[in-house]
Scaffold this active site. Structure first.
Site, mmCIF file in Angstrom:
data_model
loop_
_atom_site.group_PDB
_atom_site.id
_atom_site.type_symbol
_atom_site.label_atom_id
_atom_site.label_comp_id
_atom_site.label_asym_id
_atom_site.label_seq_id
_atom_site.Cartn_x
_atom_site.Cartn_y
_atom_site.Cartn_z
ATOM 1 N N ASP A 147 -15.590 67.476 -56.666
ATOM 2 C CA ASP A 147 -15.382 68.886 -57.017
ATOM 3 C C ASP A 147 -15.371 69.082 -58.538
ATOM 4 O O ASP A 147 -15.548 68.121 -59.302
ATOM 5 C CB ASP A 147 -14.060 69.341 -56.370
ATOM 6 N N ASP B 78 -17.581 79.061 -53.249
ATOM 7 C CA ASP B 78 -17.178 78.734 -51.876
ATOM 8 C C ASP B 78 -17.613 79.781 -50.853
ATOM 9 O O ASP B 78 -17.512 80.985 -51.093
ATOM 10 C CB ASP B 78 -15.648 78.619 -51.798
HETATM 11 C C1 GLA Z 1 -13.199 73.912 -54.048
HETATM 12 C C2 GLA Z 1 -14.430 73.503 -53.236
HETATM 13 C C3 GLA Z 1 -14.152 73.673 -51.758
HETATM 14 C C4 GLA Z 1 -12.951 72.837 -51.358
HETATM 15 C C5 GLA Z 1 -11.755 73.171 -52.231
HETATM 16 C C6 GLA Z 1 -10.618 72.204 -52.049
HETATM 17 O O1 GLA Z 1 -12.933 75.252 -53.932
HETATM 18 O O2 GLA Z 1 -15.533 74.258 -53.628
HETATM 19 O O3 GLA Z 1 -15.275 73.334 -50.988
HETATM 20 O O4 GLA Z 1 -13.282 71.479 -51.483
HETATM 21 O O5 GLA Z 1 -12.080 73.143 -53.611
HETATM 22 O O6 GLA Z 1 -9.520 72.485 -52.868
#
Ligand code: GLA
Length: 411
Positions: A171, A226
């Site tokens: 990430d 996301d």
């Molecule tokens: C970010 C990523 C997500 C998930 C969250 C976890 O937002 O883009 O896909 O992994 O972190 O905290």
């Protein structure tokens, strides 16, 4: 003169034997670090020659994960028929860790939620014939605030390899403004140095045009922020994939994020659209629902073999949009056997009659075409043969798709 040639021939033969030995050694054994890294890379690329398929804990459970939930998901992946349909990876997302590293600076799992540790969990997942993935951040902390991998790449990659991890999602949270290449390439090198083939999934949210640099150092890269479990979020992500098809291919995939199919925020029609679009886009198919409590319609969507075959085509061509009139779009994906997957997408609020042509799709000219409807449960196995002018037409539900595979038959 004679004397010279007597010496000359043994010298030539010696040189020949020496070169042959060097060459054979180079074939059998990596001769230097660079060659080693290159062969390791292609080994990993081979693992995801077609887009990875599996499950990830985030969309259904967020930080509320336990060893038991991961095991349940792995078991359900098998018992639901998803494993048989091609799903392979069980990926643990954020919040698996303890809040602090151990005395040696190594990551450790949360002792309450993962009492038997990650190695035991990996062994269990492997015993089911599946593979296991894990999550970290290329920052000082993960998005949920657990210890990050930045400046700990070597230690963390070694832990992952020791535990038997097969896939890492890295990430972008808390990156402290450190150069993205330094962070993501740092982990790539650390992973390769472990000697274990680990699929490398970059989750940089599309901030620095990752499709430009991530294909060289990773297997997949998120192209957007996301996804959430709503029609607007999903279709907005689809819009952001236009034009990215040139960056994808075997071993290297654009990642429009994990699936929301079955999480309850969309209708089944919308989930079919979501799944079909991901297949046309040659996207990773990483389910994100609670597999243990999955409904029949959700299972049917996630295991539609004909749609999965579109995603998993060995040519690895990402599909693209060929027409758009605002509410109605036509998308196509060329397949390795000369057929095309064709998708009619109705984004509008009313049912619409949609049609397309051979020219628009880009199919080669033929006198007839075999057409299979990939979703129409009743007849989707009954292929029709059509002349060019009534090729692909369908009444498409609001927020729905009609999806076909079309083979040119006779020239
Ligand atoms: C970010 C990523 C997500 C998930 C969250 C976890 O937002 O883009 O896909 O992994 O972190 O905290």
């Amino acid at each position: 003169m004679k004397q010279k040639s007597i010496l000359f021939f043994p010298a030539i033969t010696g040189l020949f034997i020496f070169l042959t030995l060097q060459f054979t050694a180079a074939l059998g054994q990596p001769m230097n670090k660079e060659r080693f890294v290159d062969s390791k890379k292609s080994l990993v690329d081979n693992l995801v020659k077609t887009p990875p398929m599996g499950w990830n804990s985030w969309n259904a459970f967020h930080t509320d994960i336990t060893e038991q939930k991961i095991k349940d998901a792995a078991q359900a992946l098998v018992s639901s028929g998803m494993k048989a349909a091609g799903y392979e990876y069980i990926n643990i997302d954020d919040a698996w860790m303890d809040t602090v590293r151990d005395a040696q600076g190594r990551l450790q799992p949360d002792p309450k939620r993962f009492p038997h540790g990650i190695k035991a969990l990996a062994d269990y997942v492997h015993s089911l014939g599946l593979k296991i993935g894990i999550y970290e951040s290329a920052g000082t902390k993960t998005c949920a605030g657990f210890p990050g991998s930045l400046y700990h790449e070597k230690t963390d990659a070694e832990s992952f390899a020791k535990w038997g991890i097969d896939y890492l999602k890295l990430d972008n949270c808390n990156n402290e403004g450190v150069d993205y290449m330094q962070r993501y390439e740092g982990m790539e090198k650390a992973l390769l140095a472990t000697g274990r083939p680990i699929v490398y999934s970059i989750c940089e949210w599309g901030v620095k045009d990752p499709y430009q640099w991530a294909p060289a150092i990773s297997n997949l890269w998120r192209t957007t922020g996301d996804i959430s479990d709503s029609w607007n979020s999903m279709i907005n992500i689809v819009d952001q994939q236009v034009g990215l098809e040139k960056y994808a291919g075997p071993g290297h995939w654009n990642d429009p994020d994990m699936l929301e199919v079955g999480n309850g925020g969309m209708t089944n029609t919308e989930y079919r659209t979501h799944f079909s679009m991901w297949a046309i886009l040659a996207a990773p198919l990483i389910a994100g629902n609670d597999l243990f409590h999955m409904t029949e319609p959700t299972r049917d969507i996630l295991t539609n073999k004909d749609v999965i075959a579109v995603d998993q085509d060995p040519a690895g061509k990402q599909g693209y949009k060929v027409s758009d009139n605002g509410d109605q779009e036509v998308w196509v994906k060329p397949m390795s056997d000369g057929s095309f997957a064709v998708l009619l997408l109705n984004r509008g609020e009313d049912r619409a009659f949609m049609t397309t042509t051979v020219e628009e799709v880009g199919l080669s000219k033929a006198t007839s075409y075999k057409v299979v409807n990939l979703w129409d449960q009743g007849n989707r196995r009954q292929a029709g043969t059509y002349s060019t002018n009534d090729l692909i037409r369908s009444s498409v539900a609001a927020h729905g798709v009609a999806m076909f595979r079309v083979w040119p038959e006779s020239k």
